[in-house]
Design an enzyme around this catalytic site. Structure first.
Site, PDB file in Angstrom:
ATOM      1  N   HIS A   1       6.679   2.582  11.377  1.00 39.10           N
ATOM      2  CA  HIS A   1       7.315   3.725  10.727  1.00 39.10           C
ATOM      3  C   HIS A   1       6.363   4.918  10.748  1.00 39.10           C
ATOM      4  O   HIS A   1       5.140   4.756  10.659  1.00 39.10           O
ATOM      5  CB  HIS A   1       7.662   3.348   9.282  1.00 39.10           C
ATOM      6  CG  HIS A   1       8.514   4.334   8.564  1.00 39.10           C
ATOM      7  ND1 HIS A   1       8.030   5.534   8.084  1.00 39.10           N
ATOM      8  CD2 HIS A   1       9.824   4.294   8.232  1.00 39.10           C
ATOM      9  CE1 HIS A   1       9.013   6.192   7.489  1.00 39.10           C
ATOM     10  NE2 HIS A   1      10.108   5.463   7.559  1.00 39.10           N
TER      11      HIS A   1
ATOM     12  N   LEU B   1       0.844  -1.200   0.000  1.00 41.78           N
ATOM     13  CA  LEU B   1       0.000   0.000   0.000  1.00 41.78           C
ATOM     14  C   LEU B   1       0.875   1.244   0.000  1.00 41.78           C
ATOM     15  O   LEU B   1       1.602   1.512   0.959  1.00 41.78           O
ATOM     16  CB  LEU B   1      -0.912   0.002   1.229  1.00 41.78           C
ATOM     17  CG  LEU B   1      -1.744   1.266   1.468  1.00 41.78           C
ATOM     18  CD1 LEU B   1      -2.611   1.583   0.265  1.00 41.78           C
ATOM     19  CD2 LEU B   1      -2.607   1.114   2.713  1.00 41.78           C
TER      20      LEU B   1
END
Length: 336
Positions: free
Chosen positions: A231, A126
């Site tokens: 992240h 994604l």
């Protein structure tokens, strides 16, 4: 209008640009042009297949602007992982430590190399470009994956997995990799990442990774701090996964320590709440995601619709974007 559609071979130039923009640590896009082209070819074959069960196929989708034709994002669904190519992760388990003589009782976490998810499906890859962020692009791309799965549940495994990118610096360094994995691999993060993405069977992981538990408590603080952490650019994706019903059960990526999340396939919220409806002329004010609900020429858009019993009213633009006409079937997820 933004549209998600099945990827095609001639998307290669745009796909390469997306891979470059994704940057270090995006394992599924850490590939050469030829390897990305091969992904597109395999995806075309997957969408054209009539698979009635998981066959280790990968369905790659592209996000495009219908007005300009620009490809601005991508995502993918794998029908099964961990079969011909092991799907390695670290599983964190807690061991009880006790000694009557020393009058001590405490718990310690250890990491074990496992392949616990053989036969499960996976969503991933994604990525949306900066030019479409803030327009609902990420949510459209993410939710469309579960609507694709809902189009034929028999093609997919019992659970859906999602690996989120862990903490990786702009210079390509990873606190987890540097302190945990590098000593066993004797290569850079980028090298290991690319080998994992391109490897046929991941035998190199089994060959080089430790065969014994790794005690978390003996790791440097820098490594411990990022175990299961996401992240910065993946925090929105994690929130969407949690909204869908995914949970983190202490499985992490062996390279960057990012979290692996999962949900029973038929319990993913978007697919569970969606329904098949008959297309009618019109439109409305209800925010919805609509798909063609078929694997050949799969398409998905976010638009405003009207709902009346088993009918969904779509504007001419929406019908054109989906290549549907009144009387056709469509799968609809709405906020109502």
């Amino acid at each position: 209008m933004l549209r998600v559609r099945a990827a095609r071979r001639n998307d290669i130039d745009a796909f390469v640009k997306l891979a470059e923009a994704a940057g270090t640590g995006f394992t599924s896009l850490a590939l050469s042009r030829d390897e990305l082209a091969a992904k597109l070819e395999r995806s075309e074959a997957a969408f054209a297949s009539t698979a009635g069960r998981p066959q280790e196929l990968a369905y790659l989708m592209m996000l495009e602007d219908t007005e300009t034709g620009e490809v601005a994002g991508c995502s993918a669904v794998k029908d099964a992982v961990g079969l011909s190519k092991p799907y390695y992760d670290f599983k964190i388990v807690t061991l009880a430590q006790s000694s009557k003589e020393a009058e001590r009782r405490f718990d310690m976490d250890v990491m074990l190399l496992v392949n616990d998810f053989a036969g499960c499906s996976e969503v991933g890859t994604l990525f949306v470009g900066e030019q479409v962020r803030g327009r609902g692009a990420g949510r459209l791309v993410a939710q469309t994956r579960y609507l694709l799965i809902a189009a034929d549940y028999d093609r997919f495994g019992p659970h859906v997995l999602a690996e989120l990118r862990g903490v990786v610096s702009e210079d390509g360094s990873s606190p987890f990799f540097d302190n945990v994995t590098r000593p066993f691999f004797r290569m850079s993060f980028d090298e290991a990442d690319r080998m994992s993405a391109a490897a046929v069977d991941n035998q190199f992981i089994l060959d080089l990774m430790p065969k014994h538990p790794i005690y978390v408590d003996v790791l440097p603080e820098a490594a411990r701090a990022v175990i299961g952490a996401t992240h910065e650019q993946g925090k929105g994706a994690r929130a969407l996964l949690e909204w869908e019903g995914f949970t983190y059960n202490r499985y992490i990526d062996i390279f960057d320590g990012g979290p692996l999340m999962s949900v029973p396939t038929r319990q993913a919220r978007t697919g569970r709440e969606s329904r098949l409806m008959t297309v009618a002329a019109g439109g409305g004010e209800i925010d919805a995601i609509v798909t063609t609900d078929r694997f050949d020429d799969f398409r998905s858009i976010r638009t405003t619709v009207s709902l009346d019993g088993q009918s969904v009213g779509l504007s001419e633009d929406a019908q054109r974007a989906l290549n549907l006409a009144s009387g056709d079937s469509a799968r609809v997820w709405s906020r109502t």
